[in-house]
Design a protein around this motif. Structure first.
Motif, mmCIF file in Angstrom:
data_model
loop_
_atom_site.group_PDB
_atom_site.id
_atom_site.type_symbol
_atom_site.label_atom_id
_atom_site.label_comp_id
_atom_site.label_asym_id
_atom_site.label_seq_id
_atom_site.Cartn_x
_atom_site.Cartn_y
_atom_site.Cartn_z
ATOM 1 N N LEU A 52 26.473 25.995 -4.746
ATOM 2 C CA LEU A 52 25.098 25.737 -5.148
ATOM 3 C C LEU A 52 24.141 26.585 -4.320
ATOM 4 O O LEU A 52 24.077 26.448 -3.103
ATOM 5 N N GLY A 53 23.393 27.443 -5.004
ATOM 6 C CA GLY A 53 22.316 28.182 -4.388
ATOM 7 C C GLY A 53 20.999 27.763 -5.010
ATOM 8 O O GLY A 53 20.935 26.832 -5.813
ATOM 9 N N ALA A 54 19.945 28.464 -4.655
ATOM 10 C CA ALA A 54 18.621 28.085 -5.152
ATOM 11 C C ALA A 54 18.550 28.159 -6.679
ATOM 12 O O ALA A 54 18.011 27.262 -7.333
ATOM 13 N N ARG A 55 19.095 29.220 -7.253
ATOM 14 C CA ARG A 55 19.053 29.364 -8.712
ATOM 15 C C ARG A 55 19.919 28.298 -9.389
ATOM 16 O O ARG A 55 19.538 27.747 -10.417
ATOM 17 N N SER A 56 21.083 28.021 -8.805
ATOM 18 C CA SER A 56 21.963 27.009 -9.389
ATOM 19 C C SER A 56 21.316 25.633 -9.366
ATOM 20 O O SER A 56 21.392 24.877 -10.339
ATOM 21 N N VAL A 57 20.693 25.292 -8.238
ATOM 22 C CA VAL A 57 20.025 23.995 -8.125
ATOM 23 C C VAL A 57 18.912 23.878 -9.159
ATOM 24 O O VAL A 57 18.740 22.836 -9.807
ATOM 25 N N THR A 58 18.151 24.946 -9.332
ATOM 26 C CA THR A 58 17.065 24.928 -10.315
ATOM 27 C C THR A 58 17.599 24.721 -11.725
ATOM 28 O O THR A 58 17.069 23.909 -12.500
ATOM 29 N N ALA A 59 18.665 25.440 -12.073
ATOM 30 C CA ALA A 59 19.238 25.305 -13.417
ATOM 31 C C ALA A 59 19.822 23.915 -13.633
ATOM 32 O O ALA A 59 19.635 23.309 -14.698
ATOM 33 N N LEU A 60 20.514 23.374 -12.630
ATOM 34 C CA LEU A 60 21.084 22.038 -12.761
ATOM 35 C C LEU A 60 19.995 20.976 -12.849
ATOM 36 O O LEU A 60 20.121 20.005 -13.604
ATOM 37 N N ALA A 61 18.934 21.150 -12.066
ATOM 38 C CA ALA A 61 17.829 20.191 -12.127
ATOM 39 C C ALA A 61 17.170 20.213 -13.502
ATOM 40 O O ALA A 61 16.829 19.161 -14.059
ATOM 41 N N LEU A 62 17.023 21.399 -14.077
ATOM 42 C CA LEU A 62 16.400 21.509 -15.392
ATOM 43 C C LEU A 62 17.243 20.836 -16.466
ATOM 44 O O LEU A 62 16.739 20.042 -17.276
ATOM 45 N N VAL A 63 18.544 21.122 -16.480
ATOM 46 C CA VAL A 63 19.393 20.533 -17.508
ATOM 47 C C VAL A 63 19.508 19.021 -17.312
ATOM 48 O O VAL A 63 19.588 18.255 -18.289
ATOM 49 N N SER A 64 19.472 18.545 -16.067
ATOM 50 C CA SER A 64 19.546 17.103 -15.814
ATOM 51 C C SER A 64 18.278 16.401 -16.261
ATOM 52 O O SER A 64 18.330 15.297 -16.824
ATOM 53 N N LEU A 65 17.130 17.008 -16.025
ATOM 54 C CA LEU A 65 15.874 16.398 -16.468
ATOM 55 C C LEU A 65 15.819 16.305 -17.991
ATOM 56 O O LEU A 65 15.402 15.275 -18.550
ATOM 57 N N ILE A 66 16.238 17.367 -18.664
ATOM 58 C CA ILE A 66 16.266 17.338 -20.125
ATOM 59 C C ILE A 66 17.248 16.279 -20.609
ATOM 60 O O ILE A 66 16.987 15.546 -21.571
ATOM 61 N N GLY A 67 18.391 16.167 -19.930
ATOM 62 C CA GLY A 67 19.368 15.160 -20.312
ATOM 63 C C GLY A 67 18.853 13.743 -20.134
ATOM 64 O O GLY A 67 19.042 12.888 -21.004
ATOM 65 N N LEU A 68 18.191 13.473 -19.015
ATOM 66 C CA LEU A 68 17.631 12.137 -18.789
ATOM 67 C C LEU A 68 16.580 11.800 -19.837
ATOM 68 O O LEU A 68 16.519 10.670 -20.332
ATOM 69 N N PHE A 69 15.762 12.781 -20.181
ATOM 70 C CA PHE A 69 14.763 12.552 -21.227
ATOM 71 C C PHE A 69 15.433 12.245 -22.559
ATOM 72 O O PHE A 69 15.013 11.341 -23.291
ATOM 73 N N ALA A 70 16.499 12.990 -22.873
ATOM 74 C CA ALA A 70 17.189 12.778 -24.149
ATOM 75 C C ALA A 70 17.799 11.382 -24.227
ATOM 76 O O ALA A 70 17.797 10.747 -25.289
#
Length: 290
Positions: free
Chosen positions: A11-29
């Motif tokens: 996990l680097g900065a870009r990976s954390v950002t991408a995972l956070a984005l997909v997780s937020l979209i998933g929680l919303f869904a």
């Protein structure tokens, strides 16, 4: 040279950002129907699954691309991802449909532990996608299963002590995580299916537009009445397999990771000027994990 744990995906900065984005979209869904108005035209997941799947695929690609940018994941890591996803997809039909006995969860826990949270999320999602294609289980639930399994496997990679905890203590920790996370997986997937069952019973069915706390009480009653036993079978099997053969599989996964030498840095040790009368020194190439 000191042996250090090697992970295919770090996990680097870009990976954390991408995972956070997909997780937020998933929680919303998963959760948006709980907050939808009763007069809303769409109050279930029946129509949003294609849109979620369309958003999930590029986001998974974004996680992989971000990981490559962060740590240089190469073809060896992608090959291991494919092998583990294929094994997990083949394991799922062996128990699915029989009291929730799904041995793939055990493999996902150990893979996430050895290979890290970033690798784990992608592995979980890809495994569930491959399993759906293999078993014909393609439907509106599939993108939600991909997200849930991604979180399940990623959680194993986020457990403490990846470098120092070994042996029985590590297996006990993984068994406890597998037990709890198996219930968590079943619960969040119940949330996806529960909002589709409207008006069946005032005590357990989803009521669009009702206060959040009332719907949560109905949801807990629904989980208890419908899937608690199924989730218990999944959790117990994960614990039994982890404690019985988990140590052997952990060693095999770690050995394969070391031999693949993920994230190895190549350093060249140049020849020193030899002393008078000595033969020329050789040049050595050393591979060390980051």
């Amino acid at each position: 040279m000191t042996t250090r744990p090697v992970r295919a995906v770090r996990l680097g900065a870009r990976s954390v950002t991408a995972l956070a984005l997909v997780s937020l979209i998933g929680l919303f869904a998963f959760c948006w129907p709980l907050f939808a108005d009763a007069g809303s035209a769409v109050t279930s997941h029946a129509g949003d699954a294609p849109w979620l799947f369309a958003a999930l695929l590029p986001l998974l690609v974004a996680v992989v691309v971000a990981t490559i940018a962060d740590c240089g994941m190469d073809a060896k890591a992608v090959a291991m991802l494919g092998v583990l996803a294929a094994v997990g997809a083949a394991l799922r039909p062996l128990g699915a449909g029989t009291a929730g006995l799904e041995p793939m969860f055990f493999l996902m826990v150990l893979s996430g532990r050895v290979l890290g949270p970033g690798f784990g999320f992608v592995l979980g999602a890809v495994t569930m996608f491959a399993s759906a294609l293999l078993t014909g289980g393609v439907g509106p639930w599939m993108p939600f299963q991909m997200l849930s399994m991604g979180w399940f496997t990623m959680g194993a990679g986020l457990l403490p002590g990846p470098g120092g905890l070994r042996g029985r203590g590590e297996l006990l920790m993984l068994a406890v995580y597998g037990f709890v996370a198996a219930f968590a997986y079943g619960t969040i997937m119940n949330l996806q299916g529960w909002v589709l069952l409207q008006g069946l019973s005032s005590g357990i069915s989803f009521q669009p537009g009702a206060p959040l706390h009332e719907n949560l009480v109905r949801f807990l009653a629904y989980v208890t009445a419908t899937s608690l036993g199924w989730d218990l079978g999944r959790a117990v099997l994960t614990v039994v397999l982890t404690l019985s053969i988990g140590g052997t599989l952990l060693k095999a996964l770690r050995r394969a990771t070391r031999r693949a030498n993920f994230e190895a840095q190549v350093t060249f040790e140049g020849p020193e000027r030899p002393s008078p009368g000595e033969p020329p020194h050789r040049t050595y190439v050393t591979y060390e994990p980051e």
